[in-house]
Motif scaffolding. Structure first.
Motif, PDB file in Angstrom:
ATOM      1  N   LEU A  12     -32.523  69.784  20.925  1.00 57.49           N
ATOM      2  CA  LEU A  12     -31.833  68.600  21.447  1.00 57.49           C
ATOM      3  C   LEU A  12     -32.795  67.416  21.549  1.00 57.49           C
ATOM      4  N   GLY A  13     -34.045  67.689  21.927  1.00 61.44           N
ATOM      5  CA  GLY A  13     -35.059  66.638  22.002  1.00 61.44           C
ATOM      6  C   GLY A  13     -35.345  66.054  20.630  1.00 61.44           C
ATOM      7  N   TYR A  14     -35.403  66.924  19.613  1.00 63.38           N
ATOM      8  CA  TYR A  14     -35.626  66.457  18.238  1.00 63.38           C
ATOM      9  C   TYR A  14     -34.491  65.541  17.797  1.00 63.38           C
ATOM     10  N   VAL A  15     -33.258  65.948  18.066  1.00 62.39           N
ATOM     11  CA  VAL A  15     -32.091  65.139  17.683  1.00 62.39           C
ATOM     12  C   VAL A  15     -32.141  63.781  18.394  1.00 62.39           C
ATOM     13  N   ASP A  16     -32.469  63.774  19.683  1.00 56.84           N
ATOM     14  CA  ASP A  16     -32.597  62.516  20.433  1.00 56.84           C
ATOM     15  C   ASP A  16     -33.703  61.647  19.839  1.00 56.84           C
ATOM     16  N   ALA A  17     -34.836  62.272  19.512  1.00 56.72           N
ATOM     17  CA  ALA A  17     -35.966  61.542  18.949  1.00 56.72           C
ATOM     18  C   ALA A  17     -35.599  60.959  17.583  1.00 56.72           C
ATOM     19  N   LEU A  18     -34.859  61.728  16.791  1.00 49.84           N
ATOM     20  CA  LEU A  18     -34.420  61.250  15.475  1.00 49.84           C
ATOM     21  C   LEU A  18     -33.493  60.044  15.626  1.00 49.84           C
ATOM     22  N   ASN A  19     -32.608  60.080  16.612  1.00 46.19           N
ATOM     23  CA  ASN A  19     -31.725  58.935  16.879  1.00 46.19           C
ATOM     24  C   ASN A  19     -32.533  57.711  17.310  1.00 46.19           C
ATOM     25  N   ALA A  20     -33.576  57.928  18.125  1.00 47.02           N
ATOM     26  CA  ALA A  20     -34.424  56.821  18.576  1.00 47.02           C
ATOM     27  C   ALA A  20     -35.190  56.217  17.395  1.00 47.02           C
ATOM     28  N   VAL A  21     -35.673  57.064  16.491  1.00 48.36           N
ATOM     29  CA  VAL A  21     -36.360  56.604  15.281  1.00 48.36           C
ATOM     30  C   VAL A  21     -35.412  55.745  14.448  1.00 48.36           C
ATOM     31  N   ASP A  22     -34.186  56.232  14.276  1.00 46.07           N
ATOM     32  CA  ASP A  22     -33.174  55.522  13.497  1.00 46.07           C
ATOM     33  C   ASP A  22     -32.961  54.116  14.064  1.00 46.07           C
TER      34      ASP A  22
END
Length: 133
Positions: A12-22
């Motif tokens: 879930l942290g990875y998915v959140d981080a990926l959204n923040a990168v986007d």
């Protein structure tokens, strides 16, 4: 069971981080409609293969890109032919190990965690996953 909970938090942290990168990349590069467009911009030499976008540094590689946050957290992602963001267990483990408080989980625990997060995540190929926006 706590290990699977840790793995689930990592995913879930990875998915959140990926959204923040986007969000950060699209704010820094207005012509970017989606994260995968970074490949086209590099190939057409409109941006360099590596650089800085907000608090992130990025390095394009093959079919994907490695993003490193200011605190050292690494988000590595590949892009499918349709431009969707895909990742595997190795990328999830790499993210976990790069956290300020590293989280080392087994592939088995990660696989269980990813399975428990469907339909949020979909397996798009053997060992490769996609996050549904």
């Amino acid at each position: 069971m706590e290990r699977v909970g840790d793995a689930r938090e990592l995913v879930l942290g990875y998915v959140d981080a990926l959204n923040a990168v986007d969000e950060a990349m699209r704010a820094a590069i207005p012509s970017l409609e989606r994260l995968a467009d970074v490949l086209g911009l590099v190939h057409s030499r409109r941006i360099s293969r590596s650089g800085q976008a907000g608090t992130y540094s990025y390095t394009v590689h093959g079919a994907g890109c490695l993003f490193v946050c200011g605190n050292g957290t690494e988000v590595d992602v590949d892009f499918a032919a349709d431009g969707s963001e895909v990742f595997d267990l190795w990328r999830l483990r790499r993210y976990g190990l790069s956290l300020p408080e590293p989280l080392d989980v087994t592939d088995e625990d990660l696989r269980t965690a990813v399975g428990s997060l469907q339909p949020l995540l979909t397996e798009v190929g053997p060992g490769w996953f996609q996050h549904r926006h």
